[in-house]
Design an enzyme around this catalytic site. Structure first.
Site, PDB file in Angstrom:
ATOM      1  N   ASP A 176      -2.333  10.551  -2.147  1.00 54.11           N
ATOM      2  CA  ASP A 176      -2.906   9.557  -3.118  1.00 54.11           C
ATOM      3  C   ASP A 176      -3.350  10.132  -4.519  1.00 54.11           C
ATOM      4  O   ASP A 176      -2.982   9.306  -5.422  1.00 54.11           O
ATOM      5  CB  ASP A 176      -3.959   8.513  -2.299  1.00 54.11           C
ATOM      6  CG  ASP A 176      -3.260   7.703  -1.254  1.00 54.11           C
ATOM      7  OD1 ASP A 176      -3.396   8.253  -0.108  1.00 54.11           O
ATOM      8  OD2 ASP A 176      -3.088   6.553  -1.598  1.00 54.11           O
TER       9      ASP A 176
ATOM     10  N   ARG B 133      -7.646  -0.740  -6.826  1.00 50.74           N
ATOM     11  CA  ARG B 133      -7.954   0.392  -5.889  1.00 50.74           C
ATOM     12  C   ARG B 133      -8.238   1.592  -6.670  1.00 50.74           C
ATOM     13  O   ARG B 133      -7.522   1.817  -7.667  1.00 50.74           O
ATOM     14  CB  ARG B 133      -6.922   0.531  -4.869  1.00 50.74           C
ATOM     15  CG  ARG B 133      -6.769  -0.619  -4.003  1.00 50.74           C
ATOM     16  CD  ARG B 133      -5.814  -0.519  -3.002  1.00 50.74           C
ATOM     17  NE  ARG B 133      -6.474   0.393  -1.719  1.00 50.74           N
ATOM     18  CZ  ARG B 133      -5.833   1.069  -0.736  1.00 50.74           C
ATOM     19  NH1 ARG B 133      -4.603   0.898  -0.592  1.00 50.74           N
ATOM     20  NH2 ARG B 133      -6.633   1.959  -0.053  1.00 50.74           N
TER      21      ARG B 133
ATOM     22  N   GLN C 277      -1.697   2.179  10.069  1.00 53.71           N
ATOM     23  CA  GLN C 277      -0.588   2.352   9.554  1.00 53.71           C
ATOM     24  C   GLN C 277       0.679   3.155  10.047  1.00 53.71           C
ATOM     25  O   GLN C 277       1.772   3.136   9.982  1.00 53.71           O
ATOM     26  CB  GLN C 277      -0.587   2.817   7.823  1.00 53.71           C
ATOM     27  CG  GLN C 277      -1.319   2.037   6.991  1.00 53.71           C
ATOM     28  CD  GLN C 277      -2.934   2.270   7.098  1.00 53.71           C
ATOM     29  OE1 GLN C 277      -3.457   2.808   8.006  1.00 53.71           O
ATOM     30  NE2 GLN C 277      -3.459   2.013   5.783  1.00 53.71           N
TER      31      GLN C 277
ATOM     32  N   ASN D  24      -5.959  11.906   0.384  1.00 55.96           N
ATOM     33  CA  ASN D  24      -4.888  11.106   1.329  1.00 55.96           C
ATOM     34  C   ASN D  24      -5.666  10.396   2.301  1.00 55.96           C
ATOM     35  O   ASN D  24      -6.872  10.516   2.531  1.00 55.96           O
ATOM     36  CB  ASN D  24      -3.816  12.080   1.832  1.00 55.96           C
ATOM     37  CG  ASN D  24      -2.793  11.325   2.373  1.00 55.96           C
ATOM     38  OD1 ASN D  24      -2.127  10.593   1.665  1.00 55.96           O
ATOM     39  ND2 ASN D  24      -2.353  11.553   3.725  1.00 55.96           N
TER      40      ASN D  24
ATOM     41  N   ARG E  36       0.710  -1.143   0.080  1.00 51.70           N
ATOM     42  CA  ARG E  36       0.027   0.054   0.003  1.00 51.70           C
ATOM     43  C   ARG E  36       0.739   1.223   0.139  1.00 51.70           C
ATOM     44  O   ARG E  36       2.176   1.109   0.221  1.00 51.70           O
ATOM     45  CB  ARG E  36      -1.053   0.090   1.291  1.00 51.70           C
ATOM     46  CG  ARG E  36      -0.802  -0.653   2.392  1.00 51.70           C
ATOM     47  CD  ARG E  36       0.535   0.166   3.085  1.00 51.70           C
ATOM     48  NE  ARG E  36       0.323   1.665   3.379  1.00 51.70           N
ATOM     49  CZ  ARG E  36       1.121   2.430   3.612  1.00 51.70           C
ATOM     50  NH1 ARG E  36       2.447   1.899   3.488  1.00 51.70           N
ATOM     51  NH2 ARG E  36       0.797   3.685   3.702  1.00 51.70           N
ATOM     52  N   GLY E  37       0.257   2.295  -0.091  1.00 49.52           N
ATOM     53  CA  GLY E  37       1.179   3.610  -0.596  1.00 49.52           C
ATOM     54  C   GLY E  37       1.077   3.926  -1.915  1.00 49.52           C
ATOM     55  O   GLY E  37       1.475   3.034  -2.622  1.00 49.52           O
TER      56      GLY E  37
END
Lengths: 338, 338
Positions: free
Chosen positions: B228, B82, B187, B238, B43-44
């Protein structure tokens, strides 16, 4: 009411186990009541005060006898359980006054039990009155937010912040309630969602971090929370996360209401900066339910409360009525002795 | 870099298992990469783009052969993993351009592998440059806040928001970092605290609900987060909780910085209102680590991201430099093709 009793035990719903398990804890000694308050078996400012009142009645000296000294030691012991909610000290001072005015003798125990019952009964009346007064503020709302649990589990009967919601529900106007989960101990997800669901009031849980974007949608008509201590100038200590919610409500022009009985008002403290804020164990943040989340090398902060300045409070609701834009003068007048 | 590879498998650190377990997941098929992205093994925003680039290289048709059609199907499949981070689509478009320009033939696979490596290499360079540019903004700071994880695990090398912190640490100026835990998937607590601790940078974890009172103390000199997707007008999508942090930073006059490479900029979207926000499963909120917290009768919302309006962003840091008070005109100029 979260607490129930005969006069030799105090029976508490174990709020650490809800909603998965509905179990009770029986306290037969002052030390067990102290432990229940520290472990948050019972929590919520008014409920802590009620439990402490009953707790004093359980005191015995080393020989197992009731005595003024045993009661006074119990009062001192229970006063050391949690520092922030002033209702605890308020209830214990009422118990102390009875001990000091009655003194030794057969009548003391019964007078103390009567005082503890009075604290409990008065709380019910205050919750009911806050429900009525707060309902006038929420009568045009469809959806409201709340933080932590300031309902029946946190006080008696209807609680504080949830009292207007229960009042309106009884009169046929059912609000949609959005409940912050309220990390670290998740009283919103576990307790507010549980008690509102039990009452048939629709409730939606969100993480604390979602409150901002939810407010930005314009779907929320008001935010309403309880309080653990209100200083003379109207600053409000309440569960951690209340202050950012107040800032976000203000930023989005959403009214921010605080509901608390007069037992939560502390006229001796000039401002919120002076309210002692309890710091709790790192594991509540770092190891929720025993799951290791935070590496040992990292530090953790865990203040249980924050302080919301009076200027962010649209109105305070007490059992005496509503104070819009509370400040020192208005509160002194509102809470002055009749 | 969070991802590693030979050219027949993609090896990912399983970020769902950190910090308790450091284990890797080997992906040999496009479907396994799709699953790893959906499950947040990786992720990220930049890391998802890098993983998707390598993922395309794994494509085979039903007969087990490499073909342009298999690559194009892989691109379409991975694009459905996603919705919010634009780096995913940016990386996949680069891969699509290679497929369409090279066509069938022996050279295609090697050209795709080379493109995936280039995406990864360029990300390292961008992270390094963001570290350098961002360091100039943080050089007077002692303590900074961040939200979620925008470090090496979320990108390559130093990451985005943490890059200036790593850069300064290397040059002998070590900041104190306060990391929001970042519910629901934590996270900040799990990943940011872990990677900063590994690097010897002091980090303190707090619940998202503690950011407001921490900012109020005046101890925090800046907040810095990743992104994001950034719309043409500078609005920033984000991790959920970024928007309230931006509001709180503004309220306390603390600078709010966003660090993101040009691959996160989406000039085709006029404003943040148009950014698709992923809604994830209720159990991420209601049953963390399998513990049932929210009664079944209660609803749950779980948006994975929120949008911070450009006016709350003090400065944007990209690999090209710093844009103070970003707006449509400044960003068009900043990101225009050289």
């Amino acid at each position: 009411a979260p607490s129930n009793h005969d006069h030799d035990t105090l029976v508490l719903i174990d709020q650490t186990r809800l909603p998965a398990d509905f179990v009770t804890v029986e306290c037969g000694t002052v030390e067990q009541v102290f432990d229940a308050i520290v472990r948050l078996v019972v929590r919520g400012a008014p409920a802590i005060g009620i439990a402490a009142g009953y707790g004093v009645c359980l005191a015995r000296d080393a020989d197992g006898n009731r005595s003024p000294m045993a009661y006074l030691e119990a009062i001192d012991r229970l006063a050391g359980s949690r520092p922030t909610a002033v209702n605890l000290f308020w209830a214990l001072e009422r118990m102390r006054t009875v001990v000091e005015s009655v003194g030794a003798g057969d009548g003391l125990h019964h007078r103390l039990v009567a005082e503890a019952i009075a604290i409990h009964d008065e709380d019910r009346q205050m919750c009911k009155a806050m429900g009525r007064h707060g309902a006038s503020l929420l009568s045009e709302c469809e959806s409201v937010m709340t933080h932590c649990n300031a309902g029946g589990l946190a006080a008696s009967m209807w609680g504080t912040a949830l009292a207007p919601i229960y009042h309106l529900h009884q009169s046929g106007h059912t609000l949609n309630v959005f409940a912050d989960e309220t990390r670290p101990l998740l009283q919103g997800a576990r307790l507010t969602a549980w008690e509102l669901s039990q009452a048939g009031i629709p409730v939606t849980v969100l993480t604390d971090s979602m409150a901002g974007s939810l407010l930005r949608t314009g779907r929320i008509d008001a935010a309403i929370v309880g309080a653990d201590r209100i200083a003379a100038n109207g600053d409000v200590a309440n569960k951690i996360g209340t202050y950012p919610l107040a800032v976000l409500a203000s930023y989005h022009n959403v009214p921010f209401y605080v509901a608390a009985p007069s037992s939560t008002f502390d006229p001796k403290l000039a401002s919120g900066d002076l309210i002692p804020i309890e710091q709790r164990h790192r594991d509540e943040v770092a190891r929720p339910y025993g799951v290791p989340l935070v590496p040992d090398a990292a530090k953790v902060i865990n203040p249980a409360f924050d302080v919301t300045p009076a200027e962010l409070v649209t109105a305070l609701i007490s059992e005496r009525g509503v104070v819009r834009h509370p400040n020192r003068e208005k509160l002194a007048k509102h809470f002055e002795q009749a």
